[in-house]
Write a protein that holds these residues in place. Structure first.
Motif, PDB file in Angstrom:
ATOM      1  N   LEU A   1      17.609   9.244  18.048  1.00 22.51           N
ATOM      2  CA  LEU A   1      17.524   9.830  16.705  1.00 22.51           C
ATOM      3  C   LEU A   1      17.758   8.786  15.625  1.00 22.51           C
ATOM      4  CD1 LEU A   1      19.408  13.223  17.254  1.00 22.51           C
ATOM      5  CD2 LEU A   1      16.949  12.804  17.247  1.00 22.51           C
ATOM      6  N   LEU A   2      18.702   7.886  15.852  1.00 22.66           N
ATOM      7  CA  LEU A   2      18.998   6.866  14.846  1.00 22.66           C
ATOM      8  C   LEU A   2      17.836   5.888  14.679  1.00 22.66           C
ATOM      9  CD1 LEU A   2      22.742   6.030  15.618  1.00 22.66           C
ATOM     10  CD2 LEU A   2      21.843   7.142  13.566  1.00 22.66           C
ATOM     11  N   VAL A   3      17.294   5.405  15.781  1.00 25.75           N
ATOM     12  CA  VAL A   3      16.227   4.410  15.696  1.00 25.75           C
ATOM     13  C   VAL A   3      14.972   5.008  15.069  1.00 25.75           C
ATOM     14  CG1 VAL A   3      14.682   2.931  17.040  1.00 25.75           C
ATOM     15  CG2 VAL A   3      17.115   3.021  17.600  1.00 25.75           C
ATOM     16  N   ILE A   4      14.585   6.203  15.503  1.00 30.34           N
ATOM     17  CA  ILE A   4      13.384   6.826  14.932  1.00 30.34           C
ATOM     18  C   ILE A   4      13.592   7.132  13.452  1.00 30.34           C
ATOM     19  CG2 ILE A   4      11.833   8.799  15.055  1.00 30.34           C
ATOM     20  CD1 ILE A   4      11.581   6.854  17.392  1.00 30.34           C
ATOM     21  N   ARG A   5      14.783   7.564  13.094  1.00 30.94           N
ATOM     22  CA  ARG A   5      15.075   7.909  11.692  1.00 30.94           C
ATOM     23  C   ARG A   5      14.889   6.709  10.778  1.00 30.94           C
ATOM     24  NH1 ARG A   5      18.003  11.200   8.192  1.00 30.94           N
ATOM     25  NH2 ARG A   5      19.582  10.225   6.888  1.00 30.94           N
ATOM     26  N   HIS A   6      15.276   5.522  11.235  1.00 29.86           N
ATOM     27  CA  HIS A   6      15.251   4.351  10.355  1.00 29.86           C
ATOM     28  C   HIS A   6      14.047   3.446  10.600  1.00 29.86           C
ATOM     29  CE1 HIS A   6      19.104   5.353   8.683  1.00 29.86           C
ATOM     30  NE2 HIS A   6      19.637   5.439   9.886  1.00 29.86           N
ATOM     31  N   THR A   7      13.115   3.876  11.423  1.00 33.45           N
ATOM     32  CA  THR A   7      11.887   3.094  11.629  1.00 33.45           C
ATOM     33  C   THR A   7      10.661   3.945  11.312  1.00 33.45           C
ATOM     34  OG1 THR A   7      11.977   3.633  14.007  1.00 33.45           O
ATOM     35  CG2 THR A   7      12.942   1.541  13.311  1.00 33.45           C
ATOM     36  N   ARG A   8      10.216   4.735  12.266  1.00 35.01           N
ATOM     37  CA  ARG A   8       8.979   5.477  12.086  1.00 35.01           C
ATOM     38  C   ARG A   8       9.080   6.510  10.969  1.00 35.01           C
ATOM     39  NH1 ARG A   8       3.860   4.828  12.094  1.00 35.01           N
ATOM     40  NH2 ARG A   8       4.053   3.601  14.008  1.00 35.01           N
ATOM     41  N   GLU A   9      10.234   7.168  10.808  1.00 38.36           N
ATOM     42  CA  GLU A   9      10.367   8.135   9.716  1.00 38.36           C
ATOM     43  C   GLU A   9      10.259   7.450   8.360  1.00 38.36           C
ATOM     44  OE1 GLU A   9      13.713  10.721   9.672  1.00 38.36           O
ATOM     45  OE2 GLU A   9      13.159  11.746  11.531  1.00 38.36           O
ATOM     46  N   GLU A  10      10.832   6.244   8.244  1.00 36.02           N
ATOM     47  CA  GLU A  10      10.743   5.509   6.981  1.00 36.02           C
ATOM     48  C   GLU A  10       9.300   5.131   6.669  1.00 36.02           C
ATOM     49  OE1 GLU A  10      13.657   4.397   4.745  1.00 36.02           O
ATOM     50  OE2 GLU A  10      13.790   6.360   5.694  1.00 36.02           O
ATOM     51  N   GLU A  11       8.553   4.754   7.695  1.00 33.10           N
ATOM     52  CA  GLU A  11       7.151   4.414   7.473  1.00 33.10           C
ATOM     53  C   GLU A  11       6.331   5.657   7.141  1.00 33.10           C
ATOM     54  OE1 GLU A  11       5.299   1.707  10.248  1.00 33.10           O
ATOM     55  OE2 GLU A  11       7.242   1.121  11.045  1.00 33.10           O
ATOM     56  N   GLU A  12       6.598   6.735   7.856  1.00 34.00           N
ATOM     57  CA  GLU A  12       5.831   7.953   7.649  1.00 34.00           C
ATOM     58  C   GLU A  12       6.043   8.518   6.250  1.00 34.00           C
ATOM     59  OE1 GLU A  12       4.855  12.000  10.231  1.00 34.00           O
ATOM     60  OE2 GLU A  12       6.663  10.832  10.642  1.00 34.00           O
ATOM     61  N   SER A  13       7.242   8.352   5.706  1.00 31.61           N
ATOM     62  CA  SER A  13       7.536   8.870   4.365  1.00 31.61           C
ATOM     63  C   SER A  13       6.991   7.981   3.254  1.00 31.61           C
ATOM     64  CB  SER A  13       9.053   9.018   4.192  1.00 31.61           C
ATOM     65  OG  SER A  13       9.680   7.746   4.189  1.00 31.61           O
ATOM     66  N   GLY A  14       6.604   6.742   3.593  1.00 29.65           N
ATOM     67  CA  GLY A  14       6.107   5.807   2.591  1.00 29.65           C
ATOM     68  C   GLY A  14       7.169   4.921   1.993  1.00 29.65           C
ATOM     69  N   ARG A  15       8.449   5.170   2.325  1.00 28.80           N
ATOM     70  CA  ARG A  15       9.523   4.358   1.747  1.00 28.80           C
ATOM     71  C   ARG A  15       9.480   2.920   2.245  1.00 28.80           C
ATOM     72  NH1 ARG A  15      12.416   9.336   2.374  1.00 28.80           N
ATOM     73  NH2 ARG A  15      13.039   8.721   4.473  1.00 28.80           N
ATOM     74  N   GLN A  16       9.123   2.741   3.514  1.00 22.62           N
ATOM     75  CA  GLN A  16       9.102   1.392   4.047  1.00 22.62           C
ATOM     76  C   GLN A  16       8.027   0.541   3.381  1.00 22.62           C
ATOM     77  OE1 GLN A  16      11.361   0.182   6.297  1.00 22.62           O
ATOM     78  NE2 GLN A  16      10.444  -1.796   5.782  1.00 22.62           N
ATOM     79  N   GLU A  17       6.896   1.137   3.084  1.00 24.51           N
ATOM     80  CA  GLU A  17       5.831   0.402   2.413  1.00 24.51           C
ATOM     81  C   GLU A  17       6.252  -0.006   1.007  1.00 24.51           C
ATOM     82  OE1 GLU A  17       1.022   0.768   1.571  1.00 24.51           O
ATOM     83  OE2 GLU A  17       2.169   2.500   2.254  1.00 24.51           O
ATOM     84  N   ALA A  18       6.960   0.895   0.325  1.00 24.23           N
ATOM     85  CA  ALA A  18       7.440   0.560  -1.014  1.00 24.23           C
ATOM     86  C   ALA A  18       8.461  -0.571  -0.968  1.00 24.23           C
ATOM     87  CB  ALA A  18       8.054   1.798  -1.665  1.00 24.23           C
ATOM     88  N   LEU A  19       9.346  -0.539   0.025  1.00 19.56           N
ATOM     89  CA  LEU A  19      10.329  -1.602   0.159  1.00 19.56           C
ATOM     90  C   LEU A  19       9.678  -2.926   0.521  1.00 19.56           C
ATOM     91  CD1 LEU A  19      13.109   0.333   2.115  1.00 19.56           C
ATOM     92  CD2 LEU A  19      13.265  -0.505  -0.236  1.00 19.56           C
ATOM     93  N   SER A  20       8.646  -2.860   1.368  1.00 16.77           N
ATOM     94  CA  SER A  20       7.996  -4.087   1.811  1.00 16.77           C
ATOM     95  C   SER A  20       7.237  -4.773   0.685  1.00 16.77           C
ATOM     96  CB  SER A  20       7.038  -3.777   2.972  1.00 16.77           C
ATOM     97  OG  SER A  20       7.753  -3.272   4.079  1.00 16.77           O
ATOM     98  N   ALA A  21       6.976  -4.038  -0.393  1.00 20.51           N
ATOM     99  CA  ALA A  21       6.334  -4.672  -1.543  1.00 20.51           C
ATOM    100  C   ALA A  21       7.285  -5.624  -2.246  1.00 20.51           C
ATOM    101  CB  ALA A  21       5.847  -3.600  -2.514  1.00 20.51           C
ATOM    102  N   GLY A  22       8.582  -5.482  -1.986  1.00 18.64           N
ATOM    103  CA  GLY A  22       9.574  -6.383  -2.546  1.00 18.64           C
ATOM    104  C   GLY A  22       9.963  -7.464  -1.557  1.00 18.64           C
ATOM    105  N   MET A  23      11.193  -7.915  -1.645  1.00 18.64           N
ATOM    106  CA  MET A  23      11.668  -9.007  -0.790  1.00 18.64           C
ATOM    107  C   MET A  23      12.235  -8.449   0.516  1.00 18.64           C
ATOM    108  SD  MET A  23      10.852 -11.663  -2.448  1.00 18.64           S
ATOM    109  CE  MET A  23      11.767 -12.920  -1.541  1.00 18.64           C
TER     110      MET A  23
END
Length: 551
Positions: free
Chosen positions: A113-135
């Motif tokens: 639950l922890l790993v999926i929550r902070h990896t694939r869920e972040e990508e699926e929600s679009g938050r990871q892409e927004a963060l990756s636009a920064g540093m």
């Protein structure tokens, strides 16, 4: 002189450091987001060992009592399948026997639950892409998720070791490391699943399915052979949960067995990091195949779409539970040999499965475990609504002639009917195997099938709790929803093993069900559970109609 730009590729170490840029910040963010859920998981798993130790000391006061229970339990395959093998008769060894395999399984679920929550869920929600636009580096999200999981398992290891250190430091450390490294191993499974699947729901299902397979391998292997004598059964050695068990805490520890989950995790994490560098953020390593040019007629309605989205998961659960139930039905056929003249054995079985005859009590205990596990499917089906909402796939549907209630009902039909179908499949295979083994197929099949279906109202109550959260507390649906699952599973698996009072077991709706087959049946608990489920669902749908859609 004109300067020439250096177009040579960056050195590998510099590229690697860029890939991990921002990991510390993401780790702090993950720990802050999990500031409630993470301590609950860690304390629940880590303190169970010391709690069990106290109960062992009150239940088995003399060395003769401890030796008797260890001997009796190890000489019956049915008891070994439920609780594992007792490798010794000290208080520490009996504590490890009573809850060791359960703690390893729970550590695996927590890690998934922890790993999926902070990896694939972040990508699926679009938050990871927004963060990756920064540093933020491309592997920083995966690394922070794995570090969060590693911190949780390290804390579990320390709590278990500290709680049982008085019975022997080496044994306590072996048990703690066995549980913690099992969690690490399944965290590696989740990390790979997050890379190869296209959504968090599928990745979570694959990884938790791996935990279920590992538990069943351990169960069947322990049922077939007493691992305290000799090297142990091959099926147990194929299971990460079995590796934790065969570490033999408090009984001439096999320290080398801890290398197995460590190596397993290292291989999977290496694969996960390799895959993470080869795909785009938000994409699956194996991209979904393009669909037909024209949609099927069934996709013209909300119900057809929901069925299309969830049918694969439902089919997988039916197959998995049917296979598991067949194994449990075969193991249960030997339960008559459990008690012998041991009153302690009878107490353990009756606490888990009721006071009816031992064969029925054991079968009831196995069926209740299946019912608790099916909760994971039903809650996941409800949470698909939240995923559709946050990923903004619900808004285009609701902008057309589709009401909120109709949209929600399209998924809730599967959330409520799915468990009944899954438990029917499990009850059917368990009844067939058990009936054939006892030469009473016509008599046992309907009893076992009815016992499996009797779990449905309790599953519906848990499902309705999550519907209630989705309607009135949408922002907390995911963490609280899985938290409810954790409580129900913990009470169902560990409650009887820890001899928890009935008032505690009654927190779970499964605590109100009659223990079938065998006990007398009254309509009262089923009616109350169904009414509670209806009220919670109605409240949740009322809230959904009146709140704003969020993302």
């Amino acid at each position: 002189m004109t300067a020439v730009a250096d177009t040579r590729p960056a050195a590998p170490e510099r590229a690697g450091s860029r890939d991990l840029a921002g990991t510390g910040t993401l780790l702090r963010l993950a720990l802050r987001r999990d500031r409630v859920m993470l301590p609950v998981w860690v304390l629940a798993i880590g303190l169970t060992g010391s709690s069990t130790l106290g109960r062992m000391k009150s239940a088995y006061e003399t060395a003769a009592d401890r030796a008797e229970v260890a001997h009796d339990m190890n000489h019956n395959g049915s008891m070994r399948s439920m609780l594992g093998v007792a490798f010794g008769d000290s208080y520490g060894a009996l504590s490890a026997w009573r809850v060791g395999v359960f703690l390893a399984a729970f550590a695996g679920i927590m890690s998934v639950l922890l790993v999926i929550r902070h990896t694939r869920e972040e990508e699926e929600s679009g938050r990871q892409e927004a963060l990756s636009a920064g540093m933020v580096g491309r592997r920083a999200g995966l690394t922070s998720g794995l570090l969060t999981m590693g911190i949780a398992n390290a804390a579990v290891t320390l709590l278990i070791t500290a709680g049982l250190a008085g019975e022997g430091g080496a044994g306590a450390l072996a048990l703690g490391l066995g549980v913690g490294l099992t969690g690490l191993a399944f965290g590696g499974v989740a990390a790979v699943a997050a890379q190869i699947t296209e959504n968090a729901r599928l990745a979570r299902g694959m990884a938790t399915g791996a935990v279920g397979v590992a538990y069943m391998l351990r169960l069947l292997g322990d049922a077939a052979e007493d691992g305290s004598k000799g090297s142990g059964h091959v099926l147990v050695w194929l299971s990460p949960i079995g590796w934790a068990e065969y570490t033999r805490p408090f009984a001439n520890e096999r320290w080398w067995a801890l290398l197995l989950p460590l190596a397993f995790a290292a291989v999977l994490l290496t694969v996960a990091y390799s895959l993470a560098g080869r795909r785009d953020i938000g994409a699956a390593f194996f991209p979904p195949r393009p669909g037909p040019a024209f949609a099927d007629r069934s996709l013209q309605g909300a119900y057809g779409l929901a069925w299309r989205l969830q049918r694969g998961t439902l089919l997988g659960w039916c197959i998995g539970i049917a296979i598991s139930a067949a194994g449990l039905g075969g193991v249960s056929s030997g339960a008559d040999d459990i008690v012998g003249e041991s009153e302690k054995n009878r107490e353990v079985i009756e606490r888990m499965g009721g006071t009816q005859n031992i064969s029925d009590a054991f079968l009831a205990a196995m069926i209740s475990i299946l019912g608790v596990i099916v909760v994971i499917h039903s809650v996941g089906a409800v949470l698909r609504l939240r995923s559709e909402e946050t990923d903004q796939r619900a808004e285009p549907l609701l902008a057309n002639a589709v009401s909120r209630l109709r949209w929600a009902a399209s998924h809730l039909v599967i959330a409520y009917l799915g468990p009944a179908v899954i438990l029917f499949a499990g009850g059917l295979t368990a009844g067939l195997v058990y009936g054939a083994a006892t030469d009473d197929l016509g008599g046992q099949l309907p009893r076992v099938l009815g016992a499996a279906l009797s779990q449905v109202p309790a599953v519906w109550v848990v499902t309705s709790v999550v519907v209630f959260l989705f309607g009135l507390l949408p922002a907390y649906t995911m963490p609280l929803g899985w938290g409810v699952v954790g409580v129900v599973v913990a009470l169902g698996w560990l409650g009887p093993a820890l001899d928890a009072p009935q008032s505690v077991l009654d927190i779970s709706p499964f605590g109100h069900l009659p223990k079938l087959p065998g006990e007398s049946v009254s309509a009262t608990p089923f009616v109350w559970l169904l009414l509670l489920s209806a009220v919670l669902t109605a409240a949740g749908l009322w809230g959904l109609r009146r709140r704003d859609m969020t993302n």
